[in-house]
Design a protein around this motif. Structure first.
Motif, mmCIF file in Angstrom:
data_model
loop_
_atom_site.group_PDB
_atom_site.id
_atom_site.type_symbol
_atom_site.label_atom_id
_atom_site.label_comp_id
_atom_site.label_asym_id
_atom_site.label_seq_id
_atom_site.Cartn_x
_atom_site.Cartn_y
_atom_site.Cartn_z
ATOM 1 N N VAL A 85 0.732 -1.142 -0.027
ATOM 2 C CA VAL A 85 -0.033 0.066 -0.107
ATOM 3 C C VAL A 85 1.064 1.153 0.056
ATOM 4 N N ARG A 86 0.423 2.331 -0.731
ATOM 5 C CA ARG A 86 1.201 3.528 -0.628
ATOM 6 C C ARG A 86 0.325 4.536 -0.053
ATOM 7 N N MET A 87 1.009 5.420 0.727
ATOM 8 C CA MET A 87 0.232 6.660 1.343
ATOM 9 C C MET A 87 0.984 7.922 0.978
ATOM 10 N N THR A 88 0.262 8.849 0.069
ATOM 11 C CA THR A 88 1.312 9.969 -0.406
ATOM 12 C C THR A 88 0.677 11.131 0.037
ATOM 13 N N PHE A 89 1.627 12.170 0.532
ATOM 14 C CA PHE A 89 1.251 13.601 0.954
ATOM 15 C C PHE A 89 1.576 14.276 -0.042
ATOM 16 N N PRO A 90 0.789 15.412 -0.349
ATOM 17 C CA PRO A 90 1.234 16.278 -1.564
ATOM 18 C C PRO A 90 2.153 17.415 -0.829
#
Length: 138
Positions: A37-42
């Motif tokens: 799973v990937r969690m991306t923060f801008p």
């Protein structure tokens, strides 16, 4: 059928101030990398001013809904009735965020519809991956 699931979530950064600011984040799952799973923060939500992406196991995220899990860079644990805490540990420091547990559950259900838990290995083409490794080594 799409091979990728992306779900925006509202994360709350735990900070010293009494009001936790909301930051946007995106959970992403790709059938071609079925265990991750990937969690991306801008960029605007990060100290560095660039997009930050953390990769961790789907199993860790699911297990962390019920009990504290993880002993490495990413740790997940329940917090109260409707929140889940995700901790991201890096040399620069630790970020602790809260996400609504329901949002994570919906995401995990969608990933389970795409690739059922326990059947991730069926998505892998080990012969192709091995051939790529050998090709790159020559």
């Amino acid at each position: 059928m799409s091979t990728v699931i992306e779900q925006p979530v509202e994360a709350r950064l735990v900070a010293a101030s009494p009001r936790m600011p909301s930051i946007p984040a995106t959970l992403r799952y790709d059938r071609e990398d079925p265990f991750a799973v990937r969690m991306t923060f801008p960029a605007p939500a990060t100290l560095e001013g660039v997009d930050v992406c953390w990769t961790f196991s789907r199993e860790l995220l699911a297990a962390g809904l019920h009990a504290a899990e993880g002993n490495g860079d990413v740790r997940v644990r329940p917090y109260g009735y409707d929140r889940t805490v995700l901790e991201f540990h890096a040399p620069e420091g630790t970020a602790v965020i809260h996400v609504r547990t329901g949002e994570i559950r919906r995401f995990l259900e969608a990933t389970g519809d795409l690739v059922p838990t326990g059947l991730e290995h069926l998505q892998l083409d080990l012969d192709h991956d091995l051939a790529e490794l050998i090709r790159d080594a020559c």
